[in-house]
Motif scaffolding. Sequence first.
Motif, PDB file in Angstrom:
ATOM      1  N   ASP A 156      38.962  34.060  30.964  1.00 57.09           N
ATOM      2  CA  ASP A 156      37.797  34.876  31.271  1.00 57.09           C
ATOM      3  C   ASP A 156      38.095  35.744  32.487  1.00 57.09           C
ATOM      4  N   VAL A 157      37.859  37.048  32.355  1.00 61.60           N
ATOM      5  CA  VAL A 157      38.011  37.932  33.501  1.00 61.60           C
ATOM      6  C   VAL A 157      36.801  37.743  34.403  1.00 61.60           C
ATOM      7  N   ASP A 158      36.877  38.278  35.584  1.00 66.74           N
ATOM      8  CA  ASP A 158      35.889  37.974  36.615  1.00 66.74           C
ATOM      9  C   ASP A 158      34.650  38.846  36.449  1.00 66.74           C
ATOM     10  N   ASN A 176      40.560  44.038  33.166  1.00 70.32           N
ATOM     11  CA  ASN A 176      39.328  43.291  33.434  1.00 70.32           C
ATOM     12  C   ASN A 176      38.152  44.233  33.651  1.00 70.32           C
ATOM     13  N   GLY A 177      38.318  45.473  33.220  1.00 65.22           N
ATOM     14  CA  GLY A 177      37.265  46.466  33.345  1.00 65.22           C
ATOM     15  C   GLY A 177      37.403  47.321  34.574  1.00 65.22           C
ATOM     16  N   ASP A 181      44.573  41.918  34.887  1.00 73.13           N
ATOM     17  CA  ASP A 181      45.045  40.553  35.071  1.00 73.13           C
ATOM     18  C   ASP A 181      46.350  40.381  34.312  1.00 73.13           C
ATOM     19  N   ALA A 182      47.345  39.778  34.948  1.00 76.81           N
ATOM     20  CA  ALA A 182      48.600  39.421  34.291  1.00 76.81           C
ATOM     21  C   ALA A 182      48.636  37.908  34.115  1.00 76.81           C
ATOM     22  N   ARG A 193      46.705  39.660  39.935  1.00 80.09           N
ATOM     23  CA  ARG A 193      45.575  40.531  39.608  1.00 80.09           C
ATOM     24  C   ARG A 193      45.638  41.755  40.505  1.00 80.09           C
ATOM     25  N   HIS A 194      45.449  42.926  39.893  1.00 75.86           N
ATOM     26  CA  HIS A 194      45.405  44.160  40.675  1.00 75.86           C
ATOM     27  C   HIS A 194      44.031  44.785  40.517  1.00 75.86           C
ATOM     28  N   GLU A 195      43.372  45.030  41.648  1.00 72.44           N
ATOM     29  CA  GLU A 195      42.036  45.624  41.643  1.00 72.44           C
ATOM     30  C   GLU A 195      42.072  46.914  42.454  1.00 72.44           C
TER      31      GLU A 195
END
Length: 361
Positions: A156-158, A176-177, A181-182, A193-195
């Motif tokens: 599940d993505v955050d 994740n929108g 996520d890797a 995770r890259h945000e």
Amino acid sequence: MPDVQSLPAPAPTRAPAGGSATVAWTAGGPPTPSAMLTDGRTVFAGGRGRVVALDAASGQQRWAYEAPPGGVGFDPSRVRLAIADGTVYAATNGAAIALDAVTGQERWRLVSDLTEGYTSLAGLDVMAGPGVAYFSHGPTLFSVDPATGDTRWKHDVDGNFAVSPEIDGDHVLISNGSGVDALRAATGDLVWRHEPDGVNATEVGVAHGIAFLTVNVGEVVALDTPTGTVLWRAPVGNGELSGAEPDRPVVVDDAVIVRGRDEQLHAFEITDGTLRWSLPDRTNGGGTAEVPPFAFRDSTGGLVYTGDDQGRVYAFEVATGTRQWAYAPADGFNPVEVITAADRVAFTATFDGRITAVRPE
């Protein structure tokens, strides 16, 4: 629903400047098509819960599949497709369905466990490769046994929607929108995770050990797949128009191609993000890119294809940006909705459900 039948090919009008192309065949496909893929022998098109397989050489229908009605798993609109190991994977809102690529026979069906209220199409996607299949719905990515449809693991993505799953060796990447996520392919464990900063809409494409992330169609970011390290970032177009929604970047050879808000395709060097070309040149009447690009490489080199709301189709050389050919339909056109290609033949689907094979003259 009536059987899909081959239809007369419309007579082409004068093509835009550059090489010309002609229609090889036109056939009926699913209504409001939203996905299309080909393995060079068969063209698979999906829309409104229906999947149709057409002979790539003639347009003759080989089979058609209708998703059963009812339940959160079956939405009568958008379809997403993937092909691997002789199986066509179709995603319809909340359900992944495995079909025999030759016969269209259903092998298995996996319905998301989201509640009935979760009927949004957001997060609907599917991706497959040798021995693996991935299906996303809402915030959840499912790793699926391609032989049985059993769920191997879930991620599940955050608090967002999981879209555009991609496979890179022992990693699986999922937007994740607002970032990416890797995950480890074997277990689903989060590796990194890259945000990006701010509120974003993102899609991801993977090639050569690099993940390419489109951010609000205004930027492309290249990430090292094993570590998530940012390799480079580059602006996409001038951002003055509001046309395109984020879609997957595509990679051919040493270029990554992204469709921008300016309704142009922008090709970047994968090594450092240097802009190679931007096309079509709308300032000189060259048309627009209103369809997510599809890129393909054969023995003669790489081509990228796109189309527009006038029913026109364009093919550009990836290496130089040279327009190899363009096609303009006769009166009575419909906007191109989706495009795929193989062996230098482009297959387009229009809103009215027509599938057309276009080849250079």
